[in-house]
Design an enzyme around this catalytic site. Structure first.
Site, PDB file in Angstrom:
ATOM      1  CE  LYS A 197      -3.749   2.133   2.627  1.00  0.00           C
ATOM      2  NZ  LYS A 197      -4.636   1.960   3.788  1.00  0.00           N
ATOM      3  CE  LYS A 250      -6.176   1.716  -0.512  1.00  0.00           C
ATOM      4  NZ  LYS A 250      -6.500   1.856   0.856  1.00  0.00           N
TER       5      LYS A 250
END
Ligand code: PBG
Ligand code: ZN
Length: 329
Positions: A197, A250
């Site tokens: 992330k 992400k």
């Protein structure tokens, strides 16, 4: 002028829609999607998120109905985000067995038992400062946050969650949560780790939606630097070694290279989060008539699959499922 002796003709296989369908390498199905849902403890009717047209925070009373709607479209899973009425410095609402997410899990499972209910497992929605854990000065204390993550995951499991998805990028979060779940009697609850992330500007609209903007600073001391790719592989492997059952990358669009590399280097199901900022850009351009929304969205989703994603978390999921149905006729 004369033609060359040999022309290789890839166009032969593009001559009709049927031919193209036969040789297509990637497919898209409603099965590939997970739909994010924002549940707000402080409202009685849905409230649209301004920067995310088509997405609303919903009250607890609508969670069952919304989950059934997702299931009716053939989408297998939802991921829940909660906006609690009360926040505090440590995010203790996260492990309240009667908290907003715990109640939403129970409502979703009661309304649609076959739907896979995932809970985003973090503290930024529960802390009054908006950071993803307990603060010491201006720093998020990693290990104290781990102890709270264990409590939060166990509480979600007691509420009946199918998968926990820790998103805070704390070191050791997967082994801590695994141990916590096992000890609490939940050996069979899988962990989907937001393993890779990045500290991204593309999360902007989400922080409106979830009311989780940090009150000072940013998340660069725990989320990854967008400059790094080797580190993505390190994070992915660490989480697999710690016991993650699935991984997530992400954001999506700006990180297609990372999706492919993580996929090639690992052996667990991999999800990609098509995040709020990506959604907002498409919606804004479509509203202006600058792009064909359906075409662009389906192309993007197919591209996530082609890049290696097994699952896609997307605010477009309901539209995509409808479009796929329509196109089948
Ligand atoms: C919470 C969390 C965030 C998102 C998912 N879980 C926000 C953040 O890290 O700031 C972003 C999702 C999106 O932008 O759609 N840690
Ligand atoms: Zn967080």
């Amino acid at each position: 002028m004369s033609l060359p002796d040999l022309i290789v003709r890839p166009r032969r296989l593009r001559r009709s829609a049927t031919m193209r369908r036969m040789v297509s390498e990637t497919t898209l199905s409603a099965d590939d999607f997970i739909y994010p849902i924002f549940v707000d403890e402080t409202i009685d009717s849905p409230r649209e998120v301004k920067s995310m047209p088509g997405v609303s925070r919903i009250p607890l009373s609508m969670v069952g109905e919304m989950t059934q709607q997702v299931a009716a479209l053939g989408i297998p899973g939802i991921i829940l985000f909660g906006i609690p009425a009360e926040k505090d410095a440590i995010g203790s609402g996260g492990w309240d067995d009667n908290g907003i997410v715990q109640q939403a899990i129970r409502a979703a499972k009661a309304a649609s038992p076959e739907t896979c209910v995932i809970a985003d497992t973090c503290f930024c929605e529960y802390t009054d400062h908006g950071h993803c854990g307990v603060l010491h000065g201006e720093d998020v204390d990693n290990d104290e946050t781990l102890l709270n993550l264990q409590k939060e995951a166990a509480s979600y499991a007691r509420a009946g969650v199918d998968i926990v998805a820790p998103s805070g990028m704390m070191d050791g979060m997967i082994s801590a949560i695994r141990a916590g779940l096992d000890e609490a009697g939940f050996k069979n609850i899988p962990i989907m780790s937001y393993a890779v992330k990045y500290a991204s500007g593309y999360f902007g609209p989400f922080r409106d939606a979830a009311d989780s903007t940090p009150s000072f600073g940013d998340r660069a001391t725990y989320q990854m630097d967008p400059a790094n790719r080797r580190e993505a592989l390190k994070e992915a492997w660490l989480d697999i070694e710690e016991g993650a059952d699935m991984l997530m990358v992400k954001p999506g669009l700006a990180y297609m290279d990372i999706i492919r590399e993580v996929k090639d280097a690992t052996n667990v199901p991999m999800a990609v989060y098509n995040v709020s900022g990506e959604y907002a850009m498409v919606k804004a351009a479509a509203a202006n008539g600058w792009i064909d929304e359906k075409r662009v969205v389906l192309e993007t989703m197919l591209s996530f699959k082609r890049a290696g994603a097994d699952l896609i978390l997307s605010y477009h999921a309901l539209d995509v499922a409808r479009w796929l149905k329509e196109d089948k006729g």
